[in-house]
Design an enzyme around this catalytic site. Structure first.
Site, PDB file in Angstrom:
ATOM      1  N   ASP A 254       4.911  31.195 -39.589  1.00  0.00           N
ATOM      2  CA  ASP A 254       4.674  29.772 -39.288  1.00  0.00           C
ATOM      3  C   ASP A 254       5.533  29.320 -38.103  1.00  0.00           C
ATOM      4  OD1 ASP A 254       4.995  26.798 -39.474  1.00  0.00           O
ATOM      5  OD2 ASP A 254       3.715  27.069 -41.227  1.00  0.00           O
TER       6      ASP A 254
ATOM      7  N   ARG B 161       6.654  26.629 -37.244  1.00  0.00           N
ATOM      8  CA  ARG B 161       7.676  25.599 -37.472  1.00  0.00           C
ATOM      9  C   ARG B 161       8.941  26.143 -38.107  1.00  0.00           C
ATOM     10  NH1 ARG B 161       3.713  22.256 -41.133  1.00  0.00           N
ATOM     11  NH2 ARG B 161       3.471  24.415 -41.824  1.00  0.00           N
TER      12      ARG B 161
ATOM     13  N   CYS C 273       3.564  26.116 -46.924  1.00  0.00           N
ATOM     14  CA  CYS C 273       3.139  27.407 -46.365  1.00  0.00           C
ATOM     15  C   CYS C 273       1.619  27.555 -46.504  1.00  0.00           C
ATOM     16  CB  CYS C 273       3.851  28.550 -47.076  1.00  0.00           C
ATOM     17  SG  CYS C 273       3.464  30.177 -46.368  1.00  0.00           S
TER      18      CYS C 273
END
Ligand code: CO
Length: 209
Positions: free
Chosen positions: A43, A45, A100
Site C-alpha cells: 500500500d 500510504r 488494507c
C-alpha cells in the site's frame, strides 16, 4: 505526479544528504548492517523507513499485498533467510494496516483473477479465527480484527522457518506484530507473545535443527 519531478526531487535529496555529510554516499555504498527486517503491505500510504523515522541502511524491507509470508513464497523466504542468516537482523517486524485493501478484498466474494489464490491465504486466516471474528457484529471492527489476526498468522509463518527457529533458540531474534492506523499515523504494537505462540504451535512446526 510527473516522472521528471522525481528526478528533480532526487537531485535535491542528494544535495541535502551531501550538505549534511560530504561522505554520506561513500559510506552508504560500503555495505549494509540493518537491525530490522520489515515485512509490510505494498500500500502506497504505508511507508517503511518514513513512518519509523529511520534512514537508508536501517531497515531490510519486503513488501507485498497484505504483508503475507506464504510458506511457499520463494521471494519472502529468501528475504527472511538472507536477513536472518547473513545480515543477522535482531528484529523481524510484520506490519499490517487498518484499511488494507487486500484484507478487505479477502472478506468479499468478488472474483479478482490471479489475486484469488493469493488472497485465499487471508481467507484461511479468517477460517482459523472464524469463531472469534463472527462474534464481532460491527463490520468495521471485524475487518480491523482480521487485519490484526492476519499479522499474527504471518508472524507464525515466519516462526515456521528453520533459520528463524535457530535464531530464536539463540535468543538472537524477536518477531514483532504491528498495525499502522492510517487515520492517526500511529504504529500499534499488537504485543503478540511470540514465546507463547511458539510453545503452542511447536509440537507441529518444530524442526530437528
Ligand atoms: Co494493505
Amino acid at each position: 505526479m510527473q516522472i521528471s519531478e522525481i528526478f528533480r526531487n532526487n537531485e535535491r535529496w542528494v544535495a541535502e544528504k551531501l550538505s549534511g555529510d560530504p561522505e554520506y554516499f561513500t559510506n552508504l555504498s560500503k555495505g549494509q548492517a540493518p537491525d530490522i527486517l520489515y515485512i509490510g503491505c505494498s500500500d502506497s500510504r504505508v511507508t517503511a523507513e518514513d513512518m519509523m523515522g529511520l534512514n537508508p541502511g536501517d531497515v531490510f524491507v519486503h513488501r507485498n499485498i497484505a504483508n503475507l509470508v506464504i510458506n511457499t513464497d520463494l521471494s519472502a523466504a529468501s528475504v527472511i533467510n538472507y536477513a536472518v542468516v547473513h545480515l543477522n537482523v535482531k528484529h523481524i517486524v510484520i506490519c499490517g494496516h487498518y484499511g488494507c485493501g487486500g484484507v478487505q478484498a479477502a472478506m468479499g466474494a468478488k472474483d479478482l483473477g490471479i489475486l484469488n489464490p493469493y488472497l485465499r491465504e487471508i481467507r484461511d486466516v479468517y477460517r482459523l479465527h472464524r469463531k472469534v471474528l463472527n462474534e464481532i457484529e460491527d463490520d468495521d471492527l471485524r475487518y480491523k480484527r482480521l487485519v490484526e489476526l492476519n499479522v499474527q498468522e504471518q508472524c507464525i509463518n515466519v516462526a515456521k522457518i528453520a533459520e528463524v527457529q535457530k535464531a530464536y533458540r539463540r535468543s538472537a531474534i524477536t518477531v514483532h506484530g504491528w498495525v499502522l492506523d492510517l487515520t492517526s499515523g500511529k504504529i500499534i504494537d499488537l504485543e503478540i507473545d511470540m514465546n507463547a505462540v511458539l510453545r503452542d504451535i511447536m509440537e507441529i512446526y518444530e524442526l530437528d535443527l
